[in-house]
Write a protein that holds these residues in place. Structure first.
Motif, PDB file in Angstrom:
ATOM      1  N   LYS A  68     -16.978  38.322  10.958  1.00 54.77           N
ATOM      2  CA  LYS A  68     -16.725  39.395  10.243  1.00 54.77           C
ATOM      3  C   LYS A  68     -15.173  39.666  10.346  1.00 54.77           C
ATOM      4  CE  LYS A  68     -18.694  43.714   8.974  1.00 54.77           C
ATOM      5  NZ  LYS A  68     -19.865  44.826   9.292  1.00 54.77           N
ATOM      6  N   THR A  69     -14.353  39.912   9.061  1.00 53.53           N
ATOM      7  CA  THR A  69     -12.990  40.079   9.284  1.00 53.53           C
ATOM      8  C   THR A  69     -12.853  41.524   9.776  1.00 53.53           C
ATOM      9  OG1 THR A  69     -12.926  41.170   7.096  1.00 53.53           O
ATOM     10  CG2 THR A  69     -12.570  38.620   7.334  1.00 53.53           C
ATOM     11  N   PRO A  70     -11.660  41.485  10.727  1.00 52.32           N
ATOM     12  CA  PRO A  70     -11.432  42.816  11.237  1.00 52.32           C
ATOM     13  C   PRO A  70     -10.930  43.973  10.093  1.00 52.32           C
ATOM     14  CG  PRO A  70      -9.526  41.408  11.649  1.00 52.32           C
ATOM     15  CD  PRO A  70     -10.619  40.797  11.137  1.00 52.32           C
ATOM     16  N   ASN A  71     -11.462  45.191  10.482  1.00 52.67           N
ATOM     17  CA  ASN A  71     -10.998  46.405   9.412  1.00 52.67           C
ATOM     18  C   ASN A  71     -11.248  46.214   7.969  1.00 52.67           C
ATOM     19  OD1 ASN A  71      -9.856  47.410  12.149  1.00 52.67           O
ATOM     20  ND2 ASN A  71      -8.366  46.260  11.632  1.00 52.67           N
ATOM     21  N   LYS A  74      -9.836  41.562   3.431  1.00 49.57           N
ATOM     22  CA  LYS A  74     -10.312  40.486   2.580  1.00 49.57           C
ATOM     23  C   LYS A  74     -10.539  39.050   3.243  1.00 49.57           C
ATOM     24  CE  LYS A  74     -10.762  42.626  -1.443  1.00 49.57           C
ATOM     25  NZ  LYS A  74     -11.876  43.026  -2.356  1.00 49.57           N
ATOM     26  N   SER A  75     -11.262  38.150   2.840  1.00 50.24           N
ATOM     27  CA  SER A  75     -11.451  36.879   3.348  1.00 50.24           C
ATOM     28  C   SER A  75     -10.157  35.870   3.325  1.00 50.24           C
ATOM     29  CB  SER A  75     -12.617  36.113   2.692  1.00 50.24           C
ATOM     30  OG  SER A  75     -13.789  36.691   2.788  1.00 50.24           O
ATOM     31  N   TRP A  76      -9.605  35.906   2.105  1.00 50.95           N
ATOM     32  CA  TRP A  76      -8.424  35.322   1.930  1.00 50.95           C
ATOM     33  C   TRP A  76      -7.235  35.872   2.755  1.00 50.95           C
ATOM     34  CZ3 TRP A  76      -7.769  30.331   0.735  1.00 50.95           C
ATOM     35  CH2 TRP A  76      -8.665  29.482  -0.049  1.00 50.95           C
ATOM     36  N   ASP A  77      -7.261  37.129   2.683  1.00 47.38           N
ATOM     37  CA  ASP A  77      -6.087  37.738   3.495  1.00 47.38           C
ATOM     38  C   ASP A  77      -6.096  37.532   5.109  1.00 47.38           C
ATOM     39  OD1 ASP A  77      -5.022  39.051   1.021  1.00 47.38           O
ATOM     40  OD2 ASP A  77      -6.034  40.884   1.378  1.00 47.38           O
ATOM     41  N   PHE A  78      -7.550  37.628   5.538  1.00 45.95           N
ATOM     42  CA  PHE A  78      -7.726  37.097   6.934  1.00 45.95           C
ATOM     43  C   PHE A  78      -7.309  35.474   7.080  1.00 45.95           C
ATOM     44  CE2 PHE A  78     -10.262  36.512  11.076  1.00 45.95           C
ATOM     45  CZ  PHE A  78      -9.378  37.127  11.600  1.00 45.95           C
ATOM     46  N   THR A 106     -12.259  28.913   6.677  1.00 44.18           N
ATOM     47  CA  THR A 106     -12.647  28.744   5.416  1.00 44.18           C
ATOM     48  C   THR A 106     -12.951  30.242   4.960  1.00 44.18           C
ATOM     49  OG1 THR A 106     -13.796  26.567   5.532  1.00 44.18           O
ATOM     50  CG2 THR A 106     -14.031  27.860   3.569  1.00 44.18           C
ATOM     51  N   PRO A 107     -12.556  30.803   3.981  1.00 50.86           N
ATOM     52  CA  PRO A 107     -12.556  32.321   3.542  1.00 50.86           C
ATOM     53  C   PRO A 107     -14.079  32.286   2.937  1.00 50.86           C
ATOM     54  CG  PRO A 107     -10.710  31.447   2.571  1.00 50.86           C
ATOM     55  CD  PRO A 107     -11.335  30.430   2.962  1.00 50.86           C
ATOM     56  N   GLY A 108     -14.849  33.400   3.474  1.00 48.99           N
ATOM     57  CA  GLY A 108     -16.004  33.457   3.178  1.00 48.99           C
ATOM     58  C   GLY A 108     -16.501  33.645   1.648  1.00 48.99           C
ATOM     59  N   SER A 109     -15.519  34.235   0.948  1.00 44.34           N
ATOM     60  CA  SER A 109     -15.610  34.704  -0.578  1.00 44.34           C
ATOM     61  C   SER A 109     -15.745  33.323  -1.351  1.00 44.34           C
ATOM     62  CB  SER A 109     -14.348  35.631  -0.843  1.00 44.34           C
ATOM     63  OG  SER A 109     -13.179  34.899  -0.663  1.00 44.34           O
ATOM     64  N   GLY A 110     -15.104  32.361  -0.660  1.00 48.42           N
ATOM     65  CA  GLY A 110     -15.125  31.103  -1.369  1.00 48.42           C
ATOM     66  C   GLY A 110     -16.472  30.454  -1.606  1.00 48.42           C
ATOM     67  N   PHE A 111     -17.272  31.046  -0.846  1.00 46.43           N
ATOM     68  CA  PHE A 111     -18.857  30.665  -1.024  1.00 46.43           C
ATOM     69  C   PHE A 111     -20.064  31.414  -1.804  1.00 46.43           C
ATOM     70  CE2 PHE A 111     -17.365  29.085   3.294  1.00 46.43           C
ATOM     71  CZ  PHE A 111     -17.722  27.684   3.077  1.00 46.43           C
ATOM     72  N   GLY A 112     -19.127  32.568  -2.382  1.00 43.42           N
ATOM     73  CA  GLY A 112     -19.908  33.652  -3.178  1.00 43.42           C
ATOM     74  C   GLY A 112     -19.439  34.914  -2.847  1.00 43.42           C
ATOM     75  N   PRO A 113     -19.642  35.751  -3.983  1.00 41.95           N
ATOM     76  CA  PRO A 113     -19.188  37.166  -3.641  1.00 41.95           C
ATOM     77  C   PRO A 113     -19.778  37.713  -2.557  1.00 41.95           C
ATOM     78  CG  PRO A 113     -20.295  36.703  -5.995  1.00 41.95           C
ATOM     79  CD  PRO A 113     -20.212  35.619  -5.159  1.00 41.95           C
ATOM     80  N   TYR A 155     -15.755  37.918   5.275  1.00 42.18           N
ATOM     81  CA  TYR A 155     -16.102  37.136   6.430  1.00 42.18           C
ATOM     82  C   TYR A 155     -15.183  35.793   6.450  1.00 42.18           C
ATOM     83  CZ  TYR A 155     -20.349  39.879   7.016  1.00 42.18           C
ATOM     84  OH  TYR A 155     -21.153  40.804   7.362  1.00 42.18           O
ATOM     85  N   VAL A 156     -15.043  34.850   7.152  1.00 35.47           N
ATOM     86  CA  VAL A 156     -14.447  33.594   7.325  1.00 35.47           C
ATOM     87  C   VAL A 156     -15.586  32.879   8.026  1.00 35.47           C
ATOM     88  CG1 VAL A 156     -12.012  34.298   7.086  1.00 35.47           C
ATOM     89  CG2 VAL A 156     -13.193  33.855   9.440  1.00 35.47           C
ATOM     90  N   ARG A 157     -15.434  31.476   7.783  1.00 35.51           N
ATOM     91  CA  ARG A 157     -16.463  30.501   8.317  1.00 35.51           C
ATOM     92  C   ARG A 157     -15.541  29.846   9.575  1.00 35.51           C
ATOM     93  NH1 ARG A 157     -19.098  25.299   5.630  1.00 35.51           N
ATOM     94  NH2 ARG A 157     -17.226  24.455   6.166  1.00 35.51           N
ATOM     95  N   PHE A 158     -16.220  29.555  10.654  1.00 32.79           N
ATOM     96  CA  PHE A 158     -15.203  28.586  11.783  1.00 32.79           C
ATOM     97  C   PHE A 158     -16.474  27.511  11.812  1.00 32.79           C
ATOM     98  CE2 PHE A 158     -12.019  30.821  13.807  1.00 32.79           C
ATOM     99  CZ  PHE A 158     -12.247  32.152  13.218  1.00 32.79           C
ATOM    100  N   THR A 159     -15.917  26.350  11.870  1.00 35.78           N
ATOM    101  CA  THR A 159     -16.985  25.365  12.220  1.00 35.78           C
ATOM    102  C   THR A 159     -16.528  24.806  13.756  1.00 35.78           C
ATOM    103  OG1 THR A 159     -15.541  23.284  11.772  1.00 35.78           O
ATOM    104  CG2 THR A 159     -16.545  24.270   9.877  1.00 35.78           C
TER     105      THR A 159
END
Lengths: 403, 403
Positions: free
Chosen positions: A345-348, A351-355, A368-375, A380-384
């Motif tokens: 979860k992004t802090p505060n 937005k996904s892309w901002d973080f 990877t910005p979570g919003s890229g996977f759907g609304p 969120y962002v995804r770490f692998t």
């Protein structure tokens, strides 16, 4: 006058991962002295297992001799591999799958995309949100998704996976015909238990729906309550197609081998989907290279199994480091226990892309910005977990330092 | 309720080559003491070239090390291979093709089938008759062929290739949108000269049609008037997609590598097909294995070229033996000069399948019945030149003996 498939023109501009790659490249160009650590695309980094390498060398040698040469193989895969899959991936877990229900292919991405060929355009499709983009894009290309407006396709049914429902999709309220499920999940990294999967099989039976079950990450399962195959659920062979891959299980992302299971029991309006998929593959595919199938077979030897599982354990250790470090740094994180993905979860409420941009600019870590996977991935962002352990630790230290 | 793609249900029962294989297997079972010589399926028999084997071993070794490991590669193929294709297959012949117009794939069969994805269902398609079944079946599956009645699909335009027109298709009288051409031709084995191809490019320009040009057998061309690429014809880059394969050129039928050229100049209603095909491949395909692309690259080295051309010359020598022996035995034969296929007229107007059966029963030689490739193939059988020289000679002697 020739006419193009108009559905392609409805697709939004650029593919998520290419945008991520472009941003990373721009950063590198602007900051040639700074290190970039990629935790974005789900690509493995460890070399192929010694047993796999040995099997490939042997197969290459065979191909250089008149006696050992292999020309066209069966489109569905060689029996030596199909039988091993049946024995080790299914029979060993008490699941009855037949060799002629296994279709060896060059990738789960190809199969998840091409499977649409055997279904009518006139099917209502449900996908999780957030979701692996291939499910959505291939349905959009086929004309099943309708039009793209306000970040959504108006003819798809989205099943939100959010914090409040434990990131588990809910059964659709309206009737749907085809349901994509991916467990362990990409991108969120959570996994469904047997109990959580049962209602989906029941729904599909009741509504004559088909479940397309992507199980590409099953090797990462650590929890005994999480099934490795949807066929562990009673009745699932009548309603589900399962996709498996050697990409993450054995580091085959650049070696290309996967398989799809289409049980004979699975009938749609009286038609066996096994026969349709067989026809599709025989007409539009010519099988996986002989040397690659021998490589995949080696994954099932005692040595190959041990070696590939060591790599999986290595990535799971990375996942643990990411989870614990981010938690320590004050993040709320999910996944990463039965999967190589961590959903942070992004802090505060950023937005996904901002973080994503902030992390890249201030630490050189690419997510990877979570919003890229759907609304519903917004915020969120995804770490692998596929980096080296050293880079994973380094990335976590850099992130801790800026917070 | 889920619905299948009904077009699959319209496909006639069984695939030509499986029927041939079944008949051959039944013969072997009934005559375990008799030798069977297969001159049916177009599959190579010579081992991979030493240069290719060496390159594969090297690539396999790389995949076993942390530094040399390759994960996901570009969906379109590695630059090292695309650049070699541009240089050796096109620039060397004075043809200007760009690396980003080359899409490396696992097979020309896959590409010829999948290319339909980027076109609307609403296109009028023309095919030669007889024809490689994949063009027809994939269009039938997509819904472009209509219904199958009396041995023909009612929405396809068939272009008969018969003795009276020198086995060259004539320009369609009605307007068509997509035209499949295969030269050197499978199954007939004839090749079109530059002069013979020009009117097709003109037709396509005039009618805004697209030519799908299958050039899988170009390595077998011996006649200098026969173009190796349709792009040798002026203006062809504006109207044609070209399919090439390493299957027959370098014996890759079990190694799987091919490529498709989609020029930027090729636009349909203002849309660049290059972009659409790129999107299709990025979404539904994950590239060819790294070791296989290195194998294909080795075909372009001096040694690899020499070695693979020796194999082609070997098969062409077989073709010559078949042509001359059958002619001597009183057959009328076509093809086999610029192609590995010989198209033999059955004696006394026998039906294709009857003559196929007679040859199998009396000589153990397996051919392919011409009628299996389309109505105009009736009265012919196809011989392939891919056996060993010894078996080719033996088969010809057996055939001579029964006539």
């Amino acid at each position: 006058m020739a006419k193009v498939n108009d559905n392609y023109l409805k697709l939004p501009g650029s593919y998520l991962f290419s945008t991520v790659a472009k941003k990373a490249a721009a950063y590198t160009e602007a900051n040639p002295d700074k290190e970039v650590i990629k935790m974005s695309i789900g690509d493995v980094t460890k070399p192929l297992a010694p047993a796999v390498i040995e099997a490939m060398h042997k197969a290459v040698d065979e191909m250089g001799t008149a006696e050992g040469f292999h020309g066209y193989g069966p489109e569905q895969g060689y029996d030596f591999l199909r039988n091993k899959i049946v024995e080790k991936d299914y029979a060993a877990r008490g699941i009855d799958v037949k060799a002629d229900e296994i279709f060896v292919s060059d990738g789960a991405k190809s199969d998840c995309g091409n499977i649409g060929d055997i279904f009518s355009v006139d099917n209502k499709v449900a996908v999780c949100d957030p979701v692996y983009p291939v499910y959505v894009d291939t349905n959009a290309m086929a004309g099943r998704a309708g039009d793209f407006t306000d970040g959504k396709w108006n003819n798809l049914v989205y099943m939100p996976c959010k914090e409040e429902n434990g990131f588990m999709p809910q059964l659709p309220e309206e009737k749907v015909d085809i349901i994509y499920l991916c467990f362990p999940n990409n991108p969120i990294g959570v996994a469904a238990t047997r109990e959580q999967l049962k209602p989906w099989v029941e729904y599909a039976k009741k509504n004559d729906a088909v479940i397309l079950y992507d199980s590409a990450y099953e090797a990462f399962i650590t929890d005994p309550d999480v099934p490795h195959s949807i066929y562990e659920i009673e009745g699932a062979k009548e309603v589900a197609i399962e996709f498996r891959s050697f990409s993450k299980t054995a580091g085959f992302t650049g070696t290309r081998c996967a398989y799809t299971v289409v049980p004979h029991e699975l009938k749609v309006d009286g038609v066996e989907l096994n026969g349709l998929w067989n026809r599709r593959q025989c007409t539009k595919f010519n099988g996986v290279p002989y040397v690659i199938q021998r490589a995949a077979e080696a994954v099932y030897t005692d040595e190959g199994y041990k070696q590939t599982r060591e790599a999986v354990a290595y990535y799971l250790e990375n996942a643990k480091i990411i989870r614990e470090s981010l938690t320590e740094a004050g993040f709320t994180v999910y996944g990463g226990v039965n999967a190589p993905y961590i959903w942070a979860k992004t802090p505060n409420g950023m937005k996904s892309w901002d973080f994503f941009d902030k992390l890249l600019e201030e630490t050189g870590v690419v997510t990877t910005p979570g919003s890229g996977f759907g609304p519903s991935g917004e915020g969120y962002v995804r770490f692998t977990a596929f980096s080296t352990k050293e880079n994973t630790i380094k990335a976590m230290e850099k992130i801790k330092a800026i917070l």
